[in-house]
Design a protein around this motif. Structure first.
Motif, PDB file in Angstrom:
ATOM      1  N   GLN A 180      48.936  40.793  37.452  1.00 41.28           N
ATOM      2  CA  GLN A 180      48.427  41.300  38.732  1.00 41.28           C
ATOM      3  C   GLN A 180      47.272  40.452  39.235  1.00 41.28           C
ATOM      4  O   GLN A 180      46.505  39.906  38.460  1.00 41.28           O
ATOM      5  N   GLU A 181      47.171  40.413  40.550  1.00 40.93           N
ATOM      6  CA  GLU A 181      46.155  39.545  41.143  1.00 40.93           C
ATOM      7  C   GLU A 181      44.740  40.019  40.846  1.00 40.93           C
ATOM      8  O   GLU A 181      43.821  39.212  40.796  1.00 40.93           O
ATOM      9  N   PHE A 182      44.550  41.323  40.641  1.00 39.99           N
ATOM     10  CA  PHE A 182      43.168  41.751  40.436  1.00 39.99           C
ATOM     11  C   PHE A 182      42.618  41.281  39.093  1.00 39.99           C
ATOM     12  O   PHE A 182      41.414  41.154  38.923  1.00 39.99           O
ATOM     13  N   GLU A 184      43.414  38.234  37.915  1.00 40.76           N
ATOM     14  CA  GLU A 184      43.017  36.868  38.272  1.00 40.76           C
ATOM     15  C   GLU A 184      41.703  36.882  39.030  1.00 40.76           C
ATOM     16  O   GLU A 184      40.844  36.027  38.821  1.00 40.76           O
ATOM     17  N   ALA A 185      41.567  37.860  39.917  1.00 35.05           N
ATOM     18  CA  ALA A 185      40.324  37.964  40.683  1.00 35.05           C
ATOM     19  C   ALA A 185      39.155  38.172  39.729  1.00 35.05           C
ATOM     20  O   ALA A 185      38.097  37.566  39.892  1.00 35.05           O
ATOM     21  N   TYR A 187      38.991  37.183  36.665  1.00 36.89           N
ATOM     22  CA  TYR A 187      38.754  35.875  36.044  1.00 36.89           C
ATOM     23  C   TYR A 187      37.897  35.001  36.934  1.00 36.89           C
ATOM     24  O   TYR A 187      36.938  34.366  36.503  1.00 36.89           O
ATOM     25  N   SER A 188      38.300  34.951  38.224  1.00 37.90           N
ATOM     26  CA  SER A 188      37.593  34.031  39.112  1.00 37.90           C
ATOM     27  C   SER A 188      36.183  34.517  39.393  1.00 37.90           C
ATOM     28  O   SER A 188      35.349  33.757  39.863  1.00 37.90           O
ATOM     29  N   MET A 189      35.911  35.811  39.094  1.00 37.85           N
ATOM     30  CA  MET A 189      34.543  36.301  39.185  1.00 37.85           C
ATOM     31  C   MET A 189      33.714  35.799  38.000  1.00 37.85           C
ATOM     32  O   MET A 189      32.505  35.968  37.960  1.00 37.85           O
ATOM     33  N   GLY A 190      34.400  35.264  37.003  1.00 32.60           N
ATOM     34  CA  GLY A 190      33.704  34.772  35.831  1.00 32.60           C
ATOM     35  C   GLY A 190      33.514  35.816  34.750  1.00 32.60           C
ATOM     36  O   GLY A 190      32.786  35.595  33.797  1.00 32.60           O
ATOM     37  N   LEU A 191      34.170  36.973  34.869  1.00 32.21           N
ATOM     38  CA  LEU A 191      34.014  38.010  33.845  1.00 32.21           C
ATOM     39  C   LEU A 191      34.590  37.513  32.517  1.00 32.21           C
ATOM     40  O   LEU A 191      35.564  36.767  32.493  1.00 32.21           O
TER      41      LEU A 191
ATOM     42  N   ARG B 363      31.594  29.397  38.672  1.00 35.82           N
ATOM     43  CA  ARG B 363      32.363  30.558  39.106  1.00 35.82           C
ATOM     44  C   ARG B 363      31.704  31.239  40.298  1.00 35.82           C
ATOM     45  O   ARG B 363      32.355  31.749  41.172  1.00 35.82           O
ATOM     46  N   PHE B 370      42.721  36.501  47.542  1.00 34.66           N
ATOM     47  CA  PHE B 370      44.112  36.498  47.124  1.00 34.66           C
ATOM     48  C   PHE B 370      45.035  36.995  48.217  1.00 34.66           C
ATOM     49  O   PHE B 370      44.608  37.579  49.204  1.00 34.66           O
ATOM     50  N   ALA B 375      47.657  44.200  45.457  1.00 35.77           N
ATOM     51  CA  ALA B 375      47.632  43.876  44.028  1.00 35.77           C
ATOM     52  C   ALA B 375      46.298  43.291  43.592  1.00 35.77           C
ATOM     53  O   ALA B 375      46.012  43.219  42.416  1.00 35.77           O
ATOM     54  N   SER B 376      45.471  42.868  44.540  1.00 30.43           N
ATOM     55  CA  SER B 376      44.278  42.127  44.129  1.00 30.43           C
ATOM     56  C   SER B 376      43.074  43.033  43.912  1.00 30.43           C
ATOM     57  O   SER B 376      42.000  42.550  43.599  1.00 30.43           O
ATOM     58  N   TYR B 393      27.116  41.668  37.076  1.00 34.70           N
ATOM     59  CA  TYR B 393      27.516  40.782  35.988  1.00 34.70           C
ATOM     60  C   TYR B 393      26.790  39.444  36.065  1.00 34.70           C
ATOM     61  O   TYR B 393      26.376  38.885  35.066  1.00 34.70           O
TER      62      TYR B 393
END
Lengths: 291, 544
Positions: A180-182, A184-185, A187-191, B363, B370, B375-376, B393
């Protein structure tokens, strides 16, 4: 506008919203109350039970329900109400602790395997497959031989078997979620990976996990009865609901109350669990409305 | 009398939250050899209208409140279930939007094609397997499947999206229907494939003299194919007239709004690109994926030796059809997909091949929007949690200031502050995309990758989101890589355009220069296939 966002509201999250919704679901609430009552009774049993669980009256033998013995007595003249209350202590403890063990191991194992995929997944799931293939009885007997007879060991042994299916369920959920894209989102937040698993993945696997948990608790209770029946679980004069039902089945034709009362107790518990489980699943899904 | 005449159709949905009028007093007619386009945004009731003709609506919650639909003199809305089966089998066929899910993956397409012939409801009309087979193969050839004899035995997954839609069209035509309903048949397809499918439908209609109802959200798509257009909004007819009239002399405000929302023409906002060192440099990047499904386990070259550079302040549009590797390139820049070779530089520093912990400061500076706003967003987190998570964070806000910053973000993306405690499903698609954009700007990034951010949205919403993105780029001095398959959108938003095809960079240049003088054949074909809201041009294109 800032004022309208009070501190209490800021904490509006999955769990607090779930509690609000659960309180509005009457059946689930009833289930919860029944379960809590059963737990309290079990905890207080030594104080409130009408008789001691060792107390026999061989002269009396099996009698139907009466004023002295509300739920009758068994063939040794032991009070059934007392037996059921003491049995509940064992059954509920096995049910909850073994399931909790299964839950923790299963969710962690499944989500790690599903999340990392590839070789990690292959290795972890092959271990699960091997455990599946291991004959359960041999596993338990081995544990008993090595560590001796111990009620705690029984919980762990059952939990260690029941987590396998849980891990498989969680893994398949996580594998679908991972695309799911969230995620990936996130991930891209750096979590970090662990944060993503904890905050984004596990909460989204809860639906099927809760349903499976409500199915696991009763099956664990019956498994304990089976083991005890073979002499591998708890020992007489201690008892559990499963054992009482087993004995009840043997004497069903002459003394039906020996089967009926433990049976009713177990059924009520299962109903309560299922109502609560369904309610929890709905409550934890934000897509069901709050009203 | 027309083949199909629908009068005063009224359908409502009875839900827990009350009654919703999905179709409210809609009338239209369509005759043999004629194409009626029903155009509207999502929720306009265009699909419900057509599904009701074939009794395909779930009842409840749908309730037919009134109206008639005379098909060749018989009322479709009043006929028995058995009679409806005959209509569905013999006279009216429907093509659905998604060719991936409308075919059974476990049966060969041949098996699915001949099914209605050999299991015909009337026993006398049933064909023998051999006869059905030869008929199906003829039809496959007619809809443009190459080598139909061999393809007859293939499974749906062995076809591309466009070919699968051709198979769907063949399935719809197998019983020689007199009315063909097409429900967004090209929405899931690439622009060049879309042009082919539209041409095919038009050609088949001529040779077979069928009536066509073409449902679409895109006025550009119907411009070339429709004789009449019915514009719907929230269940009501906004306009019903000839195509020429709707596009050139429309009196309806809503039609005007729809036409105006379609991005057309050049970029209106300023080009903020600065000279000097590029901000982002992509050098000979290769991203391969292993293909475990195919027989040779060689890698799929998703991105094959691509070099790009983006100046600070610039909006670079990255265009390509599905499978061209444009999204993979975007994901590679953010280290969401691993590089095989090449490097990525940000402000002069090499950021590819960094450890996750070393990449963490970047980052914050590089963020992504997206494609799919459904889904995002994590469905189990409130908007507040979604927006607060990166703030806390990365230590941009502490527990005291975070609420205020979240509210500021809500203002920035044009959402009501009161919405912060809601869950994503409580918002519309456009609002969700605003939340996703809000999340992307939480960390105050310098570089934004927008991966098809508007392709899942209605055209009027799309215009608003594009406006929001352009505003944010301007206010926050953002540099952006805007990935899209929609060339009109890219032209509207980008200073420079790069075209990708099968993993390779085909052409690159300033937007207007590229539009005026495309050098490569692929770019030319791509530009030619863009459906414009210009029926005269589109009709000419159809006949080529």
């Amino acid at each position: 506008m800032t004022d309208s966002l009070k501190k209490s509201e800021q904490r509006s999250s999955l769990w607090s919203d779930a509690w609000v919704k659960l309180r509005k679901n009457r059946l689930a609430l009833l289930g919860l109350i029944v379960l809590i009552t059963l737990c309290i009774i079990s905890l207080l049993t030594p104080l409130i039970a009408p008789y001691s669980y060792e107390e026999q009256d061989l002269m009396l033998g099996a009698t139907p329900p009466s004023f002295a013995h509300w739920l009758g007595t068994d063939i040794f003249g032991r009070d059934m109400l007392t037996r059921i209350m003491y049995g509940g202590r064992v059954s509920l403890m096995v049910g909850f602790i073994a399931t909790a063990v299964a839950l923790v191991i299963g969710i962690l194992w499944g989500s790690i395997a599903g999340f990392f995929g590839g070789r990690v997944d292959a290795l972890m799931m092959r271990i699960v497959d091997i455990m599946y293939a291991l004959p359960f009885m041999i596993f338990i007997v081995l544990l008993m031989v090595v560590f001796g007879r111990n009620i705690l060991l029984l919980f762990i042994a059952i939990g260690a078997v029941e987590w396998l299916t849980m891990a498989r369920i969680v893994r398949s959920q996580v594998m679908a979620l991972r695309q799911q894209e969230f995620i990936e989102a996130a991930y891209s937040m750096g979590l970090s990976k662990w944060t993503i698993i904890r905050r984004h993945i596990i909460p989204n696997t809860l639906g099927p996990v809760i349903v499976y948990t409500t199915l696991t608790i009763p099956s664990v209770m019956l498994l304990e009865a089976f083991l005890s029946f073979l002499g591998l679980g708890i020992q007489p004069p201690q008892s559990s609901w499963g054992l009482l039902i087993n004995y009840g089945v043997e004497t069903m034709e002459e003394y039906p109350w020996l089967l009926i009362f433990p049976g009713i107790t177990l059924s009520v518990t299962l109903f309560a669990l299922n109502f609560l489980g369904d309610g929890l699943r709905d409550a934890l899904d934000p897509r069901t409305s709050k009203d | 009398m027309a083949l199909l005449e629908v009068n005063n159709l009224k359908i409502s949905f009875h839900t827990r939250n009350g009654e919703v009028k999905a179709v409210d007093d809609v009338s239209f007619s369509v005759d043999s050899g004629e194409t009626l386009a029903i155009v509207g945004e999502s929720g306009s009731g265009k699909s419900v209208t057509c599904y009701s003709l074939l009794d395909l609506l779930p009842k409840p919650p749908a309730v037919l409140e009134g109206g008639t639909a005379n098909f060749d003199g018989e009322d479709l809305l009043a006929c028995s279930k058995d009679r409806m089966r005959q209509f569905r089998g013999n006279h009216i066929a429907i093509i659905f939007q998604d060719p991936m899910t409308s075919l059974n993956p476990f049966l060969t397409i041949g098996e699915q094609l001949i099914e209605p012939l050999i299991y015909h409801p009337e026993k006398s009309q049933r064909l023998k397997r051999d006869a059905a087979r030869s008929e199906a193969i003829d039809l496959l050839a007619e809809v443009g499947i190459i080598n139909p004899q061999a393809r007859f035995e293939n499974y749906p997954h062995e076809f591309s999206g466009g070919m699968r839609q051709r198979v769907m069209i063949a399935m719809a035509l197998i019983n020689k229907p007199r009315l063909l309903i097409c429900d967004e048949p090209t929405t899931a397809l690439d622009v060049t494939i879309q042009a082919q499918i539209l041409k095919l439908i038009k050609a088949l209609q001529k040779t077979r003299d069928v009536a066509v109802i073409f449902i679409s959200h895109d006025l550009g798509v119907v411009a070339g194919i429709a004789d009449k257009v019915l514009v719907m909004c929230e269940g009501k007819t906004q306009e019903s007239n000839s195509t020429q009239h709707v596009f050139y002399n429309s009196t309806s405000d809503y039609t005007h709004k729809l036409l105006a929302a379609i991005p057309s023409g050049v970029k209106t906002s300023k080009n903020y690109a600065q000279d000097g060192e590029p901000l982002v440099e992509v050098k000979q990047v290769k991203t391969y994926f292993k293909d475990f499904s195919s027989k040779d386990k060689s890698a799929i070259k998703a991105v094959d030796n691509v070099s790009l550079s983006i100046q600070k302040g610039e909006v670079l549009g990255l265009v390509g059809e599905s499978g061209s590797g444009k999204s993979t390139l975007g994901r590679s820049i953010l280290q969401l997909a691993p590089l095989i070779a090449g490097s990525i530089h940000y402000a002069g520093n090499k950021i590819s091949a960094l450890k996750a912990s070393d990449f963490l400061p970047y980052r914050r500076k590089l963020q992504m929007i997206f494609q799919d706003p459904y889904a995002s967003l994590n469905p189990r987190m409130t908007v507040y949690e979604t927006l607060a998570e990166p703030l806390l964070y990365h230590g941009i806000a502490n527990k005291k200031t975070v609420a205020k910053q979240v509210q500021q973000l809500m203002d920035d993306v044009g959402l009501a502050r009161s919405g912060v405690l809601k869950y994503p499903h409580e918002f519309s698609g456009g609002q969700r995309q605003r939340i996703a954009i809000g999340r992307a700007i939480t960390t105050q990034p310098e570089f934004l990758i927008a991966d098809e951010p508007v392709s899942a949205l209605d055209v009027t919403i799309q215009a608003q989101i594009l406006e929001l993105i352009l505003n944010l780029v301007e206010q926050r001095n953002l540099t952006m890589l805007f990935i899209s398959h929609d060339l009109s959108v890219v032209r509207y938003i980008s200073d420079r355009v790069a075209v990708m095809h099968r993993g390779k960079l085909v052409e690159e240049g300033n937007t207007e220069q590229l539009w005026a003088e495309p050098k490569m054949n692929y770019t030319k074909a791509l530009l030619k296939a863009i459906p414009l809201t210009n029926p005269t041009r589109e009709k000419g294109f159809m006949n080529t």
